[in-house]
Each structure stands twice: as structure tokens, then as C-alpha cells.
Scaffold this motif. Sequence first.
Motif, PDB file in Angstrom:
ATOM      1  N   VAL A 273      58.735  46.969   8.003  1.00  0.00           N
ATOM      2  CA  VAL A 273      58.373  45.810   8.442  1.00  0.00           C
ATOM      3  C   VAL A 273      59.296  44.770   8.219  1.00  0.00           C
ATOM      4  N   THR A 274      60.079  44.615   7.013  1.00  0.00           N
ATOM      5  CA  THR A 274      61.227  43.465   6.986  1.00  0.00           C
ATOM      6  C   THR A 274      62.178  43.715   8.125  1.00  0.00           C
ATOM      7  N   LEU A 275      62.614  44.688   8.279  1.00  0.00           N
ATOM      8  CA  LEU A 275      63.906  45.189   9.035  1.00  0.00           C
ATOM      9  C   LEU A 275      63.434  45.259  10.472  1.00  0.00           C
ATOM     10  N   VAL A 276      62.337  45.293  10.847  1.00  0.00           N
ATOM     11  CA  VAL A 276      61.855  45.627  12.240  1.00  0.00           C
ATOM     12  C   VAL A 276      62.624  44.545  13.285  1.00  0.00           C
ATOM     13  N   GLY A 277      62.713  43.252  12.618  1.00  0.00           N
ATOM     14  CA  GLY A 277      63.253  42.114  13.485  1.00  0.00           C
ATOM     15  C   GLY A 277      64.634  42.257  13.755  1.00  0.00           C
ATOM     16  N   VAL A 278      65.473  43.196  13.115  1.00  0.00           N
ATOM     17  CA  VAL A 278      66.991  43.061  13.303  1.00  0.00           C
ATOM     18  C   VAL A 278      67.528  43.865  14.565  1.00  0.00           C
ATOM     19  N   PRO A 279      66.636  44.742  15.475  1.00  0.00           N
ATOM     20  CA  PRO A 279      66.971  45.025  16.571  1.00  0.00           C
ATOM     21  C   PRO A 279      66.757  43.743  17.716  1.00  0.00           C
ATOM     22  N   ALA A 280      65.766  42.974  17.588  1.00  0.00           N
ATOM     23  CA  ALA A 280      65.553  41.770  18.413  1.00  0.00           C
ATOM     24  C   ALA A 280      66.650  40.891  18.242  1.00  0.00           C
ATOM     25  N   LEU A 281      67.111  40.969  16.733  1.00  0.00           N
ATOM     26  CA  LEU A 281      68.095  39.907  16.926  1.00  0.00           C
ATOM     27  C   LEU A 281      69.439  40.420  17.326  1.00  0.00           C
ATOM     28  N   GLY A 282      69.573  41.594  17.254  1.00  0.00           N
ATOM     29  CA  GLY A 282      70.973  42.342  17.746  1.00  0.00           C
ATOM     30  C   GLY A 282      70.944  41.983  19.372  1.00  0.00           C
ATOM     31  N   ALA A 283      69.848  42.238  20.042  1.00  0.00           N
ATOM     32  CA  ALA A 283      69.575  42.099  21.384  1.00  0.00           C
ATOM     33  C   ALA A 283      69.966  40.923  21.856  1.00  0.00           C
ATOM     34  N   PHE A 284      69.289  39.633  21.356  1.00  0.00           N
ATOM     35  CA  PHE A 284      69.635  38.386  21.834  1.00  0.00           C
ATOM     36  C   PHE A 284      70.910  37.869  21.319  1.00  0.00           C
ATOM     37  N   THR A 285      71.775  38.496  20.230  1.00  0.00           N
ATOM     38  CA  THR A 285      72.996  38.337  20.164  1.00  0.00           C
ATOM     39  C   THR A 285      73.821  38.872  21.161  1.00  0.00           C
ATOM     40  N   VAL A 286      73.788  39.890  21.703  1.00  0.00           N
ATOM     41  CA  VAL A 286      74.365  40.406  22.809  1.00  0.00           C
ATOM     42  C   VAL A 286      74.309  39.632  23.994  1.00  0.00           C
ATOM     43  N   TRP A 287      73.163  39.217  24.500  1.00  0.00           N
ATOM     44  CA  TRP A 287      72.771  38.281  25.521  1.00  0.00           C
ATOM     45  C   TRP A 287      73.525  37.111  25.309  1.00  0.00           C
ATOM     46  N   PHE A 288      73.655  36.460  24.085  1.00  0.00           N
ATOM     47  CA  PHE A 288      74.306  35.330  23.989  1.00  0.00           C
ATOM     48  C   PHE A 288      75.803  35.441  24.037  1.00  0.00           C
ATOM     49  N   MET A 289      76.427  36.477  23.483  1.00  0.00           N
ATOM     50  CA  MET A 289      77.584  36.761  23.847  1.00  0.00           C
ATOM     51  C   MET A 289      78.137  36.828  25.216  1.00  0.00           C
ATOM     52  N   ARG A 290      77.581  37.629  26.036  1.00  0.00           N
ATOM     53  CA  ARG A 290      77.812  37.739  27.490  1.00  0.00           C
ATOM     54  C   ARG A 290      77.722  36.374  28.210  1.00  0.00           C
ATOM     55  N   THR A 291      76.749  35.608  27.762  1.00  0.00           N
ATOM     56  CA  THR A 291      76.341  34.470  28.670  1.00  0.00           C
ATOM     57  C   THR A 291      77.452  33.402  28.316  1.00  0.00           C
ATOM     58  N   ILE A 292      77.903  33.170  26.781  1.00  0.00           N
ATOM     59  CA  ILE A 292      78.737  31.960  26.625  1.00  0.00           C
ATOM     60  C   ILE A 292      80.050  32.487  26.766  1.00  0.00           C
ATOM     61  N   ARG A 293      80.621  33.714  26.868  1.00  0.00           N
ATOM     62  CA  ARG A 293      82.109  33.930  27.298  1.00  0.00           C
ATOM     63  C   ARG A 293      82.757  33.250  28.250  1.00  0.00           C
ATOM     64  N   PRO A 294      82.274  33.118  29.297  1.00  0.00           N
ATOM     65  CA  PRO A 294      82.877  32.514  30.522  1.00  0.00           C
ATOM     66  C   PRO A 294      82.709  31.000  30.319  1.00  0.00           C
ATOM     67  N   ARG A 295      81.886  30.537  29.861  1.00  0.00           N
ATOM     68  CA  ARG A 295      81.769  29.035  29.326  1.00  0.00           C
ATOM     69  C   ARG A 295      83.053  28.766  28.346  1.00  0.00           C
ATOM     70  N   TYR A 296      83.262  29.709  27.646  1.00  0.00           N
ATOM     71  CA  TYR A 296      84.432  29.358  26.295  1.00  0.00           C
ATOM     72  C   TYR A 296      85.758  29.343  27.332  1.00  0.00           C
ATOM     73  N   ARG A 297      85.938  30.196  28.258  1.00  0.00           N
ATOM     74  CA  ARG A 297      87.168  30.389  28.851  1.00  0.00           C
ATOM     75  C   ARG A 297      87.334  29.033  29.643  1.00  0.00           C
ATOM     76  N   ALA A 298      86.033  28.379  30.418  1.00  0.00           N
ATOM     77  CA  ALA A 298      86.357  27.193  31.034  1.00  0.00           C
ATOM     78  C   ALA A 298      86.710  26.035  30.131  1.00  0.00           C
ATOM     79  N   LEU A 299      86.098  26.221  28.900  1.00  0.00           N
ATOM     80  CA  LEU A 299      86.410  25.065  27.802  1.00  0.00           C
ATOM     81  C   LEU A 299      87.742  24.978  27.566  1.00  0.00           C
ATOM     82  N   ARG A 300      88.196  26.135  27.272  1.00  0.00           N
ATOM     83  CA  ARG A 300      89.825  25.873  26.746  1.00  0.00           C
ATOM     84  C   ARG A 300      90.465  25.745  28.029  1.00  0.00           C
TER      85      ARG A 300
END
Length: 609
Positions: free
Chosen positions: A175-202
Motif C-alpha cells: 500500500v505504501t509503495l503503490v504511489g511510486v509508479p504514479a510519481l514516476g510517470a508524472f516525473t517522466v511527463w515533467f522531464m519531456r515537457t520542461i526540456r525544450p523550455r530549458y533550451r529556450a531559457l539558456r
Amino acid sequence: MRDLFARYARPELGLFVLGVVTSILGRGVSLVPPLVLGVAIDALFTDAGPYTLPLVPGAWIPNGAPAQLWFSVALVLGSLVVGGALTWVQGVSLSLFSNRIQHAVRVDAYRAMQDLDMAFFDDKQTGQVMAILNDDVRNLRMFLGTTVSGALQLLATVLGIAALLFYLNAQLAVVTLVGVPALGAFTVWFMRTIRPRYRALRASIGDLNTRIENNLAGMEVIKTSNAEAFENGRVRDASWENYLRTWAVAKLEYLYQPAMDLLAGLTFAVTFALGGYWLVVGPPPGFSGTLSPGELVTFLFMTQRFVEPLSGAGRIVNSYENARASGERIVDLVERPVTVRDGPDPVAPERITGRVEYDDVSFAYVPGRPVLADVNFVVEPGETVAFVGPTGAGKSTVAKLLLRLYDVDSGAVRVDGHDVRDLALDSLRSAVGYVGQDVFLFDGTVRENVAYGSFDATDEAVVAASRAAEAHEFVVDLPDGYDTRVGERGVKLSGGQRQRLAIARAILQDPAVLVLDEATSAVDTETERLIQRALDRLTAGRTTLAIAHRLSTVRGADLILVLDEGRVVERGAHEALLAAGGLYAHLWGVQAGEEASAFDSLLRTDGED
């Protein structure tokens, strides 16, 4: 990032491994207090079970509640001390590792930048390069120094806690660890979305740095042109663009971090609710067995330790994406191809006499727009050839090809019969001295600037060269003489003083070939007389290529080449070119008329006074 790590981390791998091992051990030691606390609660306060600890032999555990209590206190204090020591070792080792990597990357990036073709600097803005050498390299250091260890700590914490939770109660652990996959999926989405924004920022940071750097360098022009409001607007626009790029990244971060906190907090809340129900009512539906108060306390402490690093995963991802964007720019600079470089077997003559030949030379900065076309001439050792013509005729480009700042598109430039592309660059450039109109002095002393390029020159040689360049008299009148700092770009000196120091630098270099690129075009008449006298000493016995705007300064040249639209349209000595009545004669007449007009105006003004 893998390429950068593989290239630069190998020499410092010992420090990195030490930092990683101590980081993981430190996280493991930090799990001791909650585990001991749960066992103590069950064994000493509620009598819900025996005093046993995983990986601790039973013979080490004392008998009796008081002794076990003090044993528990000793374990907690010991783990805190060991954890502190491991954290210190981890911090020092990873800090050394990341700072040494930063040093190596910055030095290599600068070396690579310095070796690039001049075409790179024609297109690249200074602020963009500065952003790579400073901001991007610093981002990489911060990532290697903190983010890598943070990611490994997160992994070690999650695995360690997961193992302990399954050891204590496998059903509640699921029960305690069931949230880990959801956290991982959300993190993957975040990485893909923020990557081009960081390129533009630099990129926006580089543009802003360029704008500010240009304005600082051109402050005198801004003030004398009354352009403060205009430049304020341009800086404001660049800053606003940087703000928009920063806000685009920040908006995503502000969405990601609270969402991660919420998911991690829900994990803690569900664990507490199910565990509390288990103790108060009994096993929840679908669960079986028992759960002791100590186990629940350990679960809650472990879950909290589990929640904190998971909620901080956003910072790790954020740092990684920032470093990734910086890493791409660093690699792009370091691996950019260089065309003007030494060949596989460069020639390095012991002595260069100074015969220069241009054989059907053609060149274009931009393909399809030639700057030089079919240029031919020969200068024998000790002779002087002058290049004159309208602005944009290609005069300065001739000199740049001799120094191999660019390579010809067709034809060949030869020195002493060797194609310059076959000569070692250091051999070629040490044999060619250059004195231009826009003299660059480094922020250092007069002595350092005169000896630049001849770094082993004695003080006596520096003074002798300065005397020959008509510079010694004004230098000794400076506050600290030859030890006077000239300021950035030599701003504390006049244009004529900077010019004479550049001539002293060339005299000290003692080149076989000399290039004079409008060396007297931006000074007053008296200063021009001093500079011309110094140049006469410098050019004596040397092969000289003189690019001139004032035709009177090159009338004594052995050969004058008149360029127009990249082609040699006339050649010969001064008198012969005047007699021919062509472009040279026209330019001479225009300049003579301007000088006469200026002289007449001066006489009229004097008469009025």
C-alpha cells in the motif's frame, strides 16, 4: 550528459565513487533510528514482541529492559554520529569532484573556442560564448556536485525503505509503495515537457548577456549619441524575453512540485489510516495477520523518510534538465569542427625570409558572394606592397588570408614557397607581425602588453622596443611607468598611445613579414608623424603588406595594388599610377582636395580669430 561524464569524470572517478558510497551508506544509517524506535516500543513499552534487530546478532543485544533501552539510545546516537561523518565525507568528495570537473570543462571549452575558425566569432555573439563558459559550466558543476548524489540518495532511500517495509509487513508495504509508479510517470511527463523550455531559457540568457556586454563596451558611444533611452529599451526587451522563458520554466515547476507533494502526502495519509485501523479495529478487508504499535510507528517514520526524497524528485529532475541544456551547449562548442588547423604533417621552417605570393586567390565569407577574386602578386623579402581602394574592396581580407584567420576558397597563399596551409600555424603566425587600426590591449600593465606574444622578453628588450616605437617618453610619464595598468581594452590610454604600444609589441616580436592595417588612419597629424617614424624603423628590411586609407602613407611602396570589388584593377608604383589616370589617380585627387579644403578652412578660421 553521458558523453561529458565519460570524458571528464574518469580522472576523478575515485572521488566520485567515494562520494556515492558514503552518500548511500549515510542514507542507510539514517534508517537506523526509526527502526530502533519501533523495536523499542514493542519490546520495552508495550511488550508486543522480543527485542530483535535485523543484521544484529542476538549475542550483541543485552538482557533486561534498562540495558536494552540504553543500547537503543547508543544505537541512535551512534547512527547520528556515523551519519554526520558520512555526510561530511560525501560533501567534501563530491564538491572536489564537481569543482575539478568544472575546471577541466571550462579550460577545454575555452581551448576549443580559441581554436575555432574566425567565422565562428563572426557569427557568434560574445555574450552567448560567455554564457557557455560561465553559466553553463556552473550548471554542470552544480548538477555533478549535488544532483547526482541526490538522485543516488533517492534511489538508495527508496530501495532501503522498501526492503525494511517488506521485512516488517509486506501487506502494508504494498500500500505504501503503490504511489511510486504514479510519481514516476508524472516525473517522466515533467522531464519531456520542461526540456525544450530549458533550451529556450539558456538561449535567452546568452542573448541578455550579449546585450549587456555590448552596451558596457559601447558606453561611450551610447552617451555621446544620446541613446540611453534606446538602449534601455533594448535591454528591457532582452530582459523581458528572459523573464518569459524563466516564467515558462517556473510555471511548470510550480505545478510539478505541489503535485509531487500531494501524491507523496497521500501515500503517508493512506499508510496512517490503514495502520491505525489495523491497530484499533483489526486487519482491514483483504488484509490478515497482526500489526504492532512499534511496527506502525516505524512504518510512519519510514514513510515520512520515503515521502521527503520523493517530493524532492522535482528538484533533481529540474537540475538535470537545466544541466542537460547546458551540457548540449558545451558539447556543441567543444565538438564544433575546425577547418583552419595544422595539417597532418605541418612544415615548420627554422627561418622564414619573407617572400609572399598570392596565386589566383579567391575567397568569400558567404558562399556565392566573393570578397576576393583572382588576386595575384609577389612580394620579395624586404619589399613593401600597399593595398588601396574603396571601403569594402577586400583590402583587410588579403591580410587575414596571410595569417590564416581564414583559408582561401581557391588558389594559394605562399610564404617562402610554402602554401600557408602546409605551414604549422604557430610557425606562420610567429613570423607575421600585425599592427592594425583598432589596437586591442589587455587589462594589465604596459610591460605585459608590450611583451604579449614574446613572453620571455627581458625588461631591457621591452624598453628598447618602446623607444623604437616612440612610446618610451609617454610611458615613463605614466603614474607607474611600465607597471601602469592600462585598463580594459587600454581605455586609460589615447588612441595614439595604444597604437605605439602595438608597434612596440611588433618590434619585440621581430617578424619576417609585417602587416599594417590602416595603422595611422585614426590619429592626429602630430601623432601620425611619431607613428610613421616608428613604422619606418619597424618596416626597414622586412616584407611589409600595408593596407592604407591615407594614400600619402604608402606613396613610397615598391608596389601599390588598387582593389575594387575584390579584384586588382591597377598595380604599379605611385607615379606610374598617377600617370595612368585610373582609380588610384581619382582617389589621390579626392584625398588631395579634401586636405586642401581642410587646410583652407583652417586658415579662414585663424583669420577670423
